[in-house]
Design a protein around this motif. Sequence first.
Motif, mmCIF file in Angstrom:
data_model
loop_
_atom_site.group_PDB
_atom_site.id
_atom_site.type_symbol
_atom_site.label_atom_id
_atom_site.label_comp_id
_atom_site.label_asym_id
_atom_site.label_seq_id
_atom_site.Cartn_x
_atom_site.Cartn_y
_atom_site.Cartn_z
ATOM 1 N N PHE E 3 46.940 38.597 15.012
ATOM 2 C CA PHE E 3 46.052 39.645 14.511
ATOM 3 C C PHE E 3 45.231 39.090 13.362
ATOM 4 O O PHE E 3 45.761 38.393 12.496
ATOM 5 N N GLN E 4 43.942 39.409 13.357
ATOM 6 C CA GLN E 4 43.166 39.136 12.153
ATOM 7 C C GLN E 4 43.292 40.340 11.227
ATOM 8 O O GLN E 4 43.120 41.490 11.640
ATOM 9 N N ALA E 31 53.803 36.960 -0.022
ATOM 10 C CA ALA E 31 52.867 36.296 0.894
ATOM 11 C C ALA E 31 53.372 34.896 1.247
ATOM 12 O O ALA E 31 53.255 34.457 2.393
ATOM 13 N N GLN E 35 54.506 33.395 4.865
ATOM 14 C CA GLN E 35 53.905 32.175 5.398
ATOM 15 C C GLN E 35 54.983 31.175 5.815
ATOM 16 O O GLN E 35 54.902 30.566 6.888
ATOM 17 N N ARG E 41 50.147 33.350 9.305
ATOM 18 C CA ARG E 41 49.791 32.001 9.742
ATOM 19 C C ARG E 41 48.672 31.379 8.922
ATOM 20 O O ARG E 41 48.685 30.163 8.662
ATOM 21 N N HIS E 42 47.662 32.152 8.580
ATOM 22 C CA HIS E 42 46.544 31.648 7.768
ATOM 23 C C HIS E 42 46.215 32.668 6.691
ATOM 24 O O HIS E 42 46.339 33.881 6.915
ATOM 25 N N LEU E 43 45.756 32.165 5.572
ATOM 26 C CA LEU E 43 45.397 33.035 4.439
ATOM 27 C C LEU E 43 44.254 32.367 3.680
ATOM 28 O O LEU E 43 44.428 31.318 3.077
ATOM 29 N N TRP E 44 43.056 32.978 3.776
ATOM 30 C CA TRP E 44 41.901 32.422 3.083
ATOM 31 C C TRP E 44 41.314 33.433 2.106
ATOM 32 O O TRP E 44 41.283 34.647 2.392
ATOM 33 N N ARG E 45 40.826 32.967 1.007
ATOM 34 C CA ARG E 45 40.043 33.794 0.091
ATOM 35 C C ARG E 45 38.615 33.909 0.626
ATOM 36 O O ARG E 45 38.062 32.923 1.115
ATOM 37 N N ASN E 52 40.620 38.812 1.200
ATOM 38 C CA ASN E 52 41.065 37.679 1.991
ATOM 39 C C ASN E 52 40.878 37.932 3.480
ATOM 40 O O ASN E 52 40.751 39.074 3.927
ATOM 41 N N VAL E 53 40.855 36.854 4.244
ATOM 42 C CA VAL E 53 40.911 36.881 5.707
ATOM 43 C C VAL E 53 42.228 36.225 6.092
ATOM 44 O O VAL E 53 42.506 35.107 5.648
ATOM 45 N N ILE E 55 45.414 35.592 9.223
ATOM 46 C CA ILE E 55 45.862 35.633 10.615
ATOM 47 C C ILE E 55 47.380 35.828 10.588
ATOM 48 O O ILE E 55 48.101 35.009 10.010
ATOM 49 N N CYS F 85 37.439 30.056 1.207
ATOM 50 C CA CYS F 85 37.963 28.938 0.414
ATOM 51 C C CYS F 85 39.474 29.117 0.293
ATOM 52 O O CYS F 85 40.042 30.074 0.797
ATOM 53 N N ARG F 86 40.092 28.160 -0.351
ATOM 54 C CA ARG F 86 41.563 28.176 -0.453
ATOM 55 C C ARG F 86 42.007 29.413 -1.216
ATOM 56 O O ARG F 86 41.463 29.758 -2.263
ATOM 57 N N HIS F 87 43.018 30.089 -0.686
ATOM 58 C CA HIS F 87 43.589 31.240 -1.371
ATOM 59 C C HIS F 87 44.697 30.718 -2.294
ATOM 60 O O HIS F 87 45.494 29.878 -1.889
ATOM 61 N N ILE F 91 50.095 28.432 1.271
ATOM 62 C CA ILE F 91 50.991 27.270 1.169
ATOM 63 C C ILE F 91 50.590 26.203 2.181
ATOM 64 O O ILE F 91 51.240 25.177 2.297
ATOM 65 N N ARG F 92 49.517 26.461 2.908
ATOM 66 C CA ARG F 92 49.143 25.567 3.996
ATOM 67 C C ARG F 92 48.108 24.575 3.493
ATOM 68 O O ARG F 92 47.004 24.960 3.106
ATOM 69 N N ASP F 95 44.365 24.423 4.925
ATOM 70 C CA ASP F 95 43.555 25.651 4.978
ATOM 71 C C ASP F 95 42.608 25.779 3.791
ATOM 72 O O ASP F 95 42.319 26.876 3.324
#
Lengths: 96, 96, 96, 96, 96, 96, 96, 96, 96, 96
Positions: E3-4, E31, E35, E41-45, E52-53, E55, F85-87, F91-92, F95
């Motif tokens: 899921f996004q 968070a 993870q 799975r993914h965490l972006w600012r 954040n966006v 997955i 950008c990096r959050h 921890i990845r 990313d």
Amino acid sequence: MLFQVEMTVKLPPDMPSEQAAEIKASEKAYAQELQRAGKWRHLWRVAGNYANVSIFDVEDNAELQELISHLPLFPFMEIRVKPLCRHPSSIREDDS
Amino acid sequence: MLFQVEMTVKLPPDMPSEQAAEIKASEKAYAQELQRAGKWRHLWRVAGNYANVSIFDVEDNAELQELISHLPLFPFMEIRVKPLCRHPSSIREDDS
Amino acid sequence: MLFQVEMTVKLPPDMPSEQAAEIKASEKAYAQELQRAGKWRHLWRVAGNYANVSIFDVEDNAELQELISHLPLFPFMEIRVKPLCRHPSSIREDDS
Amino acid sequence: MLFQVEMTVKLPPDMPSEQAAEIKASEKAYAQELQRAGKWRHLWRVAGNYANVSIFDVEDNAELQELISHLPLFPFMEIRVKPLCRHPSSIREDDS
Amino acid sequence: MLFQVEMTVKLPPDMPSEQAAEIKASEKAYAQELQRAGKWRHLWRVAGNYANVSIFDVEDNAELQELISHLPLFPFMEIRVKPLCRHPSSIREDDS
Amino acid sequence: MLFQVEMTVKLPPDMPSEQAAEIKASEKAYAQELQRAGKWRHLWRVAGNYANVSIFDVEDNAELQELISHLPLFPFMEIRVKPLCRHPSSIREDDS
Amino acid sequence: MLFQVEMTVKLPPDMPSEQAAEIKASEKAYAQELQRAGKWRHLWRVAGNYANVSIFDVEDNAELQELISHLPLFPFMEIRVKPLCRHPSSIREDDS
Amino acid sequence: MLFQVEMTVKLPPDMPSEQAAEIKASEKAYAQELQRAGKWRHLWRVAGNYANVSIFDVEDNAELQELISHLPLFPFMEIRVKPLCRHPSSIREDDS
Amino acid sequence: MLFQVEMTVKLPPDMPSEQAAEIKASEKAYAQELQRAGKWRHLWRVAGNYANVSIFDVEDNAELQELISHLPLFPFMEIRVKPLCRHPSSIREDDS
Amino acid sequence: MLFQVEMTVKLPPDMPSEQAAEIKASEKAYAQELQRAGKWRHLWRVAGNYANVSIFDVEDNAELQELISHLPLFPFMEIRVKPLCRHPSSIREDDS
């Protein structure tokens, strides 16, 4: 049971004018038939737009769908529906 | 001259309940007074929302503003106004 | 008669947690009472949101308003209502 | 796993009526096949609109995509999807 | 199942800074735990926004709801969810 | 440098099916070429819609524009771009 | 690398005026520092609104996030970001 | 006097490619002429979209209208205009 | 140079009534001063809303910003600005 | 009685240029006739858009509808109407 129905007509710009006239004529006949039957209780033009505000008085949701989906202009309208009921401050007996 | 007025009430969540009750009571009295005067022609509750659909019958825009701006709930409502006029397909004499 | 009702809860961030817990508890009791009475036919959580999708089965618009306006969370929810009716492609007898 | 799917049909106004009738017939057959298979759990018409509210019961997101993308009306619909799950206040066993 | 999830944080301007710091710290710990568990799975600012966006990779809708509703910032976020599945043009094996 | 790119495809309903098939085939080839080159890092289908969620990894804004504007479906898509950008809670390692 | 950043300031109406003045003063100092450093390339007021249109010139998305998130007014602004690149019709050498 | 102008191009999908190429060529020539005349001060591509962000420097509103309405792509663009003026925190002399 | 300015007033519900009265009084004085100076050319109430439609006649964008940002109600209004110019079909000499 | 009317023209891209020229010419003649009759009190171009802002002075809603619905461009315009009345801060006698 009352519903507010707002209809905005959007005819395709390339529809032949005879076809448009024919659809509008049958729309008018159908609208007047429903008004005489007491189903289409109010019908107002929104000043400055090709749109109307209407009050329908129907048995139930199914009848509302039945009536609206048979409008000759149905394929060419944006339609917004709101279920209405008696307002506790209303003094008008037949507005329930 | 007719106008459709749609009002959605948004009371501040921290308004004391006595104050809210008082405002609603005077709103009700005022709404019924306008209905008896023939100015507030229809008043319906939108089912499932703290909102109404109304039809006002006024002399002109200025009277509409005068009446609505004196509603006790006026500072706490979102209000949408649409000017109405007779629809060419309407068969109802008093809907103009 | 069926209605889809979508509710999104927006509690004021400064509501004391005891008050919030109390409102939620009475909301739950009321929701279960309406379900047992057959009025609140379906109730789903929207995954990832403080929101639900519901199907109400009521006599008419007035009963829908009656039931929803007594929800303890009613002052803190955004509510969207859509009247439903039988779909011509439906094969399920009790979905009308 | 349940999803609410709301579909609004927007057929091009210049689609020949035979073609439209054919698409609708295969849509109906496909919708009924999915209902019999237990995948399309509920299907309601939104009263007053060429739209429906549906509940799908699928294995996962991929199956949802598989089923919806094969709808004959898929290229002509606006579709909104919401993932659903059991509501903590629900008393209905099969609504999870 | 992916899921996004897009989250936008809206802290009340009058929240004491210690309280905000505490919530953010537990949000970060939670968070990172999700993870490490492979659920987030993914965490972006989103550059330029307090947003954040993400997955998520979960068993089903219920687990998604379970994980998101326990976020310490959950009461202070606007959240948009989209179910994802394998794209037919994807060449990446683990993106299904 | 990462960007979230959301694409919704809206093919004209009167596009000949051979032309559509041809565009889709070259779109697929191009998308896979960009994935192999490491530029199009993730590509997911949004379940229930003719849409995707993508993560691009490019040198700069100019390269993003270069890659997207050459998509064969570019003239037929609504595209939303968000710089990522990096959050601080991520921890990845890859990313960022 | 250039970004258009549009900022709209929404100060809480109950913020003490000294606090507001202090935040605005440090915002101004910070904005001028970034302009002198060549990072905040253009800064215009939108006439008639408490808003600005800005052009940032940064190394990458991460630097954009770093600079914007440290704005003293950041918690009180709505911010929209668009990545920019050289336009093929531009004749200005430094606008890439 | 400065204006931010955002233009999004929406060419009809059935426009012959020669006609599109011709319009784009004259658009480019005209845009460069206005840039050389100092009227079109900045012109950036929005990365990932068929859109631009522009800064116009004109005598008054009438000249802005004159210049924009003669763009060869004018009938095919959505255009948003914002009047700009000097920001009190700006340190750049020619940005007023 | 003319601008249409639309202002909608949103006073905080907890503003003391004396403070509100004071702000409105100075707003009125300021508005009448600008009208006498020929800067605020037209000022109409939108019937049914706490909003106005105005026409400003100013030297340039900077003066528009100067005048509007000094409105006592400025912090409590949503404001939309549109630059105007002479319409080719206008017959009124002073409407340019 | 005054109304603000905002019109945005959207001509179909495939309308033959002679037809467009003819419609615009009759639109201009009609607009000037209404201005001379004192019905169309103000008419401004919105700079940068194929749109206008107008003030109509009519007897009632019905006349507004009569005048607007006969505009040659009526089928090709998006139209927004707001009823106006005298503002309590206005000093201009003829703006009521």
